[in-house]
Design an enzyme around this catalytic site. Structure first.
Site, PDB file in Angstrom:
ATOM      1  N   LYS A  12       0.837  -1.206   0.000  1.00 19.90           N
ATOM      2  CA  LYS A  12       0.000   0.000   0.000  1.00 19.90           C
ATOM      3  C   LYS A  12       0.874   1.260   0.000  1.00 19.90           C
ATOM      4  O   LYS A  12       2.074   1.177   0.300  1.00 19.90           O
ATOM      5  CB  LYS A  12      -0.928  -0.012   1.215  1.00 19.90           C
ATOM      6  CG  LYS A  12      -0.206  -0.095   2.552  1.00 19.90           C
ATOM      7  CD  LYS A  12      -1.151  -0.556   3.668  1.00 19.90           C
ATOM      8  CE  LYS A  12      -0.450  -0.540   5.006  1.00 19.90           C
ATOM      9  NZ  LYS A  12      -1.251  -1.211   6.046  1.00 19.90           N
TER      10      LYS A  12
ATOM     11  N   TYR B 259      13.990  29.948   9.622  1.00 21.96           N
ATOM     12  CA  TYR B 259      12.707  30.577   9.918  1.00 21.96           C
ATOM     13  C   TYR B 259      12.463  30.658  11.424  1.00 21.96           C
ATOM     14  O   TYR B 259      12.782  29.723  12.163  1.00 21.96           O
ATOM     15  CB  TYR B 259      11.569  29.754   9.312  1.00 21.96           C
ATOM     16  CG  TYR B 259      11.383  29.926   7.822  1.00 21.96           C
ATOM     17  CD1 TYR B 259      11.141  31.187   7.270  1.00 21.96           C
ATOM     18  CD2 TYR B 259      11.435  28.832   6.975  1.00 21.96           C
ATOM     19  CE1 TYR B 259      10.961  31.343   5.896  1.00 21.96           C
ATOM     20  CE2 TYR B 259      11.250  28.976   5.605  1.00 21.96           C
ATOM     21  CZ  TYR B 259      11.008  30.236   5.074  1.00 21.96           C
ATOM     22  OH  TYR B 259      10.820  30.381   3.734  1.00 21.96           O
TER      23      TYR B 259
ATOM     24  N   MET C 100      10.929  24.222   3.401  1.00 14.25           N
ATOM     25  CA  MET C 100      10.235  23.344   2.466  1.00 14.25           C
ATOM     26  C   MET C 100      11.204  22.510   1.629  1.00 14.25           C
ATOM     27  O   MET C 100      11.019  21.310   1.448  1.00 14.25           O
ATOM     28  CB  MET C 100       9.340  24.166   1.530  1.00 14.25           C
ATOM     29  CG  MET C 100       8.478  23.302   0.628  1.00 14.25           C
ATOM     30  SD  MET C 100       7.527  24.256  -0.558  1.00 14.25           S
ATOM     31  CE  MET C 100       6.404  25.145   0.506  1.00 14.25           C
TER      32      MET C 100
HETATM   33  C1  PLP Z   1      -0.503  -2.163   6.722  1.00 10.54           C
HETATM   34  C2  PLP Z   1      -1.082  -3.476   7.103  1.00 10.54           C
HETATM   35  C3  PLP Z   1      -0.245  -4.600   7.209  1.00 10.54           C
HETATM   36  C4  PLP Z   1       1.262  -4.507   7.120  1.00 10.54           C
HETATM   37  O1  PLP Z   1       1.748  -4.033   8.348  1.00 10.54           O
HETATM   38  P1  PLP Z   1       3.302  -3.868   8.677  1.00 10.54           P
HETATM   39  O2  PLP Z   1       3.305  -3.485  10.112  1.00 10.54           O
HETATM   40  O3  PLP Z   1       3.823  -2.804   7.788  1.00 10.54           O
HETATM   41  O4  PLP Z   1       3.958  -5.179   8.425  1.00 10.54           O
HETATM   42  C5  PLP Z   1      -0.850  -5.825   7.447  1.00 10.54           C
HETATM   43  N1  PLP Z   1      -2.188  -5.933   7.607  1.00 10.54           N
HETATM   44  C6  PLP Z   1      -3.016  -4.865   7.546  1.00 10.54           C
HETATM   45  C7  PLP Z   1      -4.470  -5.049   7.747  1.00 10.54           C
HETATM   46  C8  PLP Z   1      -2.482  -3.598   7.305  1.00 10.54           C
HETATM   47  O5  PLP Z   1      -3.300  -2.542   7.269  1.00 10.54           O
END
Ligand code: PLP
Length: 375
Positions: A43, A262, A310
């Site tokens: 993801k 800044y 930035m």
């Molecule tokens: C993001 C996620 C994972 C992976 O988790 P990690 O801690 O990065 O290994 C697994 N299962 C679900 C449901 C997630 O949302």
């Protein structure tokens, strides 16, 4: 972009991503999880490292099952790889069922309404379309609540219309191996599985894999550890994946009294040499790095000074030889001795945030198994 000469990139940060290290990490996690299947969570553009390069590398390492968050990400992954299983963690939103089928994607059904919608979609098309069903066991984020499972039980026959690929749940505290919540969730998940029709099960993310065999069930779902982030409260033999370098843009001598950056948050109390580098909050170094954290130059720490801007931030290079700090010299912001984890710890953020925040502006260089370099 058209081919540019090497010096075109001199003023730009460089994110080096070792695809071979990702494959090694996958194979290590897979060996821990066996005989359970090891999937990969990709993801958020493979945790910021580039889905287009990372997903094929994982597939070449033998990964067949992928989890991704949104339908749009899933479609992109499907266009990259035709013959893998893809699950969409964010679930099935209204009206989307036909799109899932069109792109051969499987939803993780997160509530009873989603289960009903998928069953209806299957009945309409007279096909047992596959999906995972997520049971909440204490995270209180996504997944069927205990109450919804109770409501499902008398109607469990409807699941015959679909194919339940996995009963799934997610651990809230797996990064702390001694947290009692891990065992509580395991007990709750096991009790739910006993009441529901038999199907393979999946509970563990990266950290959960190290909690032991009883947490593996039929499929594990690592993300962070694939990318070299250590989610555990102990060292692990993970290969470092990311190296981040940013060039020095300018160096100046600063006399006291003076301030840097800044809002003048850093007060200069003795003469200093200060370098500005090409990485800022738009490149993943949020304001939590202001006056915290450091870069490595030739084995020496160069602390961050003042507010992060930035596109740049300032480093204390007073103690570093002048010829190691000329404009164009690359300093290391993440590397083998200065990892995602140490960087995140210094700033007080999650290693997950550090990784996914790195942003889109770096020149990304992918190192592959053959050591062939590709952009
Ligand atoms: C993001 C996620 C994972 C992976 O988790 P990690 O801690 O990065 O290994 C697994 N299962 C679900 C449901 C997630 O949302």
């Amino acid at each position: 972009m058209m081919d540019m000469p090497e010096h075109f990139h001199t003023g730009q940060g460089e994110l080096r991503i070792d695809l071979n290290a990702i494959s090694n990490n996958y194979l290590w996690l897979k060996s821990l999880a066996e005989p359970a299947t090891c999937s990969a969570v990709v993801k958020a553009n493979a945790y910021g490292l580039g889905l287009d390069q990372v997903a094929p590398a994982l597939k070449n390492a033998g990964c067949q099952v992928f989890f991704i968050a949104t339908l749009a990400e899933g479609v992109r992954l499907r266009q990259l790889l035709a013959d893998i299983d893809i699950y969409i963690l964010n679930g099935l939103m209204p009206e989307q069922a036909a799109l899932f089928t069109e792109f051969n994607l499987m939803p993780v059904l997160n509530d009873l309404a989603q289960v009903r919608a998928w069953v209806a979609h299957c009945r309409l098309n007279q096909q047992q379309y596959p999906a995972a069903i997520h049971l909440d066991t204490g995270m209180n984020r996504l997944g069927l609540s205990a109450k919804e499972v109770e409501a499902l039980l008398p109607n469990v026959g409807m699941l015959e219309a679909m194919q339940v690929k996995y009963w799934m749940s997610h651990l809230a505290c797996s990064t702390e191996s001694s947290n009692p919540m891990n065992a509580e969730q395991l007990t709750r998940f096991t009790a739910l599985l006993e009441q529901l029709p038999p199907a393979p099960a999946s509970l563990s993310n990266s950290a959960g894999i190290l909690l032991g065999k009883s947490y593996h069930f039929d499929l594990v779902r690592p993300g962070l550890a694939l990318y070299g982030g250590n989610p555990w409260d102990q060292p692990a033999p993970l290969s470092p994946v990311v190296r981040l370098l940013a060039p020095i843009l300018q160096v100046r001598e600063v006399k006291s009294p003076a301030t840097i950056g800044y809002d003048a948050t850093y007060k200069v109390e003795k003469p200093m040499r200060v370098a500005a580098i090409a990485a800022g909050y738009a490149d993943g170094f949020g304001s939590f790095f202001s006056n915290r954290g450091y870069a490595m130059i030739d084995g020496e720490k160069a602390p961050f000074l003042g507010r992060v801007s930035m596109d740049s931030m300032m480093l204390d290079v007073t103690h570093i030889p002048v010829d190691k700090t000329r404009p164009g010299t690359r300093v290391e912001l993440i590397g083998p001795q200065h990892t995602i984890n140490t960087g995140a710890n210094t700033a007080g953020i999650l290693s997950y945030e550090m990784l996914t925040g790195l942003g889109a502006r770096y020149r990304k260089i992918y190192l592959e198994a053959s050591c062939h370099v590709r952009e």
